[in-house]
Write an enzyme that holds these catalytic residues in place. Structure first.
Site, short mmCIF file in Angstrom:
data_model
loop_
_atom_site.label_atom_id
_atom_site.label_comp_id
_atom_site.label_asym_id
_atom_site.label_seq_id
_atom_site.Cartn_x
_atom_site.Cartn_y
_atom_site.Cartn_z
N GLU A 100 -15.46 -23.51 -27.76
CA GLU A 100 -15.53 -24.02 -25.89
C GLU A 100 -16.39 -23.74 -25.09
O GLU A 100 -17.43 -22.55 -25.40
CB GLU A 100 -13.51 -22.70 -25.29
CG GLU A 100 -12.15 -23.69 -25.63
CD GLU A 100 -13.21 -24.92 -24.33
OE1 GLU A 100 -13.49 -25.36 -23.74
OE2 GLU A 100 -11.18 -24.66 -22.99
N ASP A 101 -16.15 -23.92 -24.04
CA ASP A 101 -17.33 -23.56 -23.27
C ASP A 101 -17.01 -22.04 -21.72
O ASP A 101 -17.57 -21.43 -21.96
CB ASP A 101 -18.09 -24.73 -21.70
CG ASP A 101 -16.67 -25.54 -21.36
OD1 ASP A 101 -15.22 -25.48 -21.36
OD2 ASP A 101 -16.80 -26.63 -19.99
N ASP A 104 -11.20 -20.16 -18.71
CA ASP A 104 -10.47 -19.57 -17.25
C ASP A 104 -9.35 -19.30 -17.15
O ASP A 104 -8.82 -17.59 -17.14
CB ASP A 104 -10.41 -20.59 -15.91
CG ASP A 104 -10.34 -20.60 -14.79
OD1 ASP A 104 -10.75 -19.28 -13.97
OD2 ASP A 104 -10.38 -21.46 -13.74
N LYS A 132 -13.69 -15.66 -17.88
CA LYS A 132 -13.13 -14.72 -16.79
C LYS A 132 -12.15 -14.13 -17.41
O LYS A 132 -11.00 -14.36 -16.68
CB LYS A 132 -13.26 -16.16 -15.57
CG LYS A 132 -13.96 -17.06 -15.94
CD LYS A 132 -13.68 -18.09 -14.78
CE LYS A 132 -15.12 -18.86 -13.75
NZ LYS A 132 -14.52 -20.12 -13.14
N VAL A 154 -18.61 -21.38 -11.59
CA VAL A 154 -19.77 -22.11 -12.43
C VAL A 154 -20.40 -23.18 -12.71
O VAL A 154 -19.79 -24.31 -13.67
CB VAL A 154 -20.45 -20.61 -13.54
CG1 VAL A 154 -20.74 -19.79 -13.28
CG2 VAL A 154 -19.19 -20.95 -14.80
N ASP A 160 -19.68 -28.81 -15.61
CA ASP A 160 -20.15 -29.34 -14.56
C ASP A 160 -18.89 -29.14 -13.02
O ASP A 160 -18.36 -27.87 -13.52
CB ASP A 160 -19.40 -30.65 -15.06
CG ASP A 160 -17.81 -31.07 -15.22
OD1 ASP A 160 -16.82 -30.30 -15.76
OD2 ASP A 160 -17.56 -31.78 -14.42
P1 IMP Z 1 -8.14 -23.15 -18.19
O1 IMP Z 1 -7.55 -24.11 -18.62
O2 IMP Z 1 -7.59 -22.56 -17.11
O3 IMP Z 1 -8.72 -21.59 -18.92
O4 IMP Z 1 -9.10 -24.05 -17.55
C1 IMP Z 1 -10.84 -23.87 -19.27
C2 IMP Z 1 -11.16 -25.12 -18.00
O5 IMP Z 1 -11.99 -25.45 -16.69
C3 IMP Z 1 -12.68 -25.23 -18.75
O6 IMP Z 1 -12.44 -25.97 -20.33
C4 IMP Z 1 -13.42 -25.95 -18.13
O7 IMP Z 1 -13.23 -27.47 -18.04
C5 IMP Z 1 -12.38 -26.02 -16.44
N1 IMP Z 1 -13.15 -24.07 -16.09
C6 IMP Z 1 -12.43 -23.59 -15.81
N2 IMP Z 1 -14.06 -22.61 -15.10
C7 IMP Z 1 -14.98 -23.58 -15.00
C8 IMP Z 1 -16.17 -22.94 -14.26
O8 IMP Z 1 -16.10 -22.09 -12.72
N3 IMP Z 1 -16.90 -23.78 -13.92
C9 IMP Z 1 -17.03 -25.62 -14.96
N4 IMP Z 1 -15.47 -25.43 -14.93
C10 IMP Z 1 -14.76 -25.20 -15.02
MG MG Z 2 -13.95 -27.64 -20.75
#
Ligand code: IMP
Ligand code: MG
Length: 176
Positions: A100-101, A104, A132, A154, A160
């Site tokens: 994963e990138d 969050d 994070k 970021v 992106d």
């Molecule tokens: P989660 O489901 O909240 O963990 O979100 C994951 C997805 O949200 C990641 O795979 C990213 O595509 C996007 N994302 C979350 N934070 C950022 C950020 O700071 N910059 C860019 N994309 C983000």
């Molecule tokens: Mg992603």
């Protein structure tokens, strides 16, 4: 400074530091999975640069494939549904390493892990470039973390802002 759409981003982690850290993660994976044949599963679009860099340094006998995740609010009581597009690989009894990138809130990975369970993967671990910690709401098997970062937006190195900024060479943080 980098401008993406209407926002300005400042340098946060340069690409040589990312590459150095990625090699360390690859070394750890090589050691942890010695003698096994895991399947690497890159999550599109954001992980494509990190996945390429990481995979160069993996010396296991293994394969890599990519999926795109589409998430939407389900109408059922189960809540969020994550659909994996392009997951044709047979994962039965496979050790899966998700690339994963960024993690969050962790919601995407939490739901995707259920999909892997349905596919009867033997095991699943997550390798993410960024996390994070202040935003994470789910308990996840994140065994490999590049960098823990503050809860600020970021871009760069695959990540992106509204489709743009993925080609910025390094991680840049939103200016406040
Ligand atoms: P989660 O489901 O909240 O963990 O979100 C994951 C997805 O949200 C990641 O795979 C990213 O595509 C996007 N994302 C979350 N934070 C950022 C950020 O700071 N910059 C860019 N994309 C983000
Ligand atoms: Mg992603």
């Amino acid at each position: 400074m980098e401008k993406v759409h209407d926002k300005t981003f400042k340098p946060y982690i340069n690409s040589s530091r990312i590459i150095e850290r990625t090699k360390e993660l690859a070394d750890k994976i090589n050691a942890d999975y010695e003698g096994r044949e895991p399947v690497f599963l890159g999550i599109l679009n954001g992980s494509f640069i990190f996945a390429g860099e990481l995979f160069k340094h993996i010396n296991l006998n293994c394969s890599i494939t990519f999926v795109k995740l589409a998430s939407y609010k389900g109408t059922t009581s189960t809540g969020n549904i994550v659909t994996a597009i392009g997951l044709e690989e047979i994962l039965t009894n496979k050790d899966v390493i998700i690339i994963e990138d960024i993690v969050d809130t962790g919601q995407t990975m939490h739901h995707f892990l259920k999909t892997l369970k349905e596919r009867e993967a033997a095991s699943a671990s997550i390798c993410t470039l960024l996390r994070k910690p202040d935003a994470v709401q789910f308990d996840l098997p994140i065994d490999y973390i590049g960098f823990d970062i503050p809860d600020k937006f970021v871009v760069g190195y695959g990540l992106d802002y509204d489709g743009y900024g993925r080609n910025i060479d390094g991680i840049y943080q939103l200016e406040d």
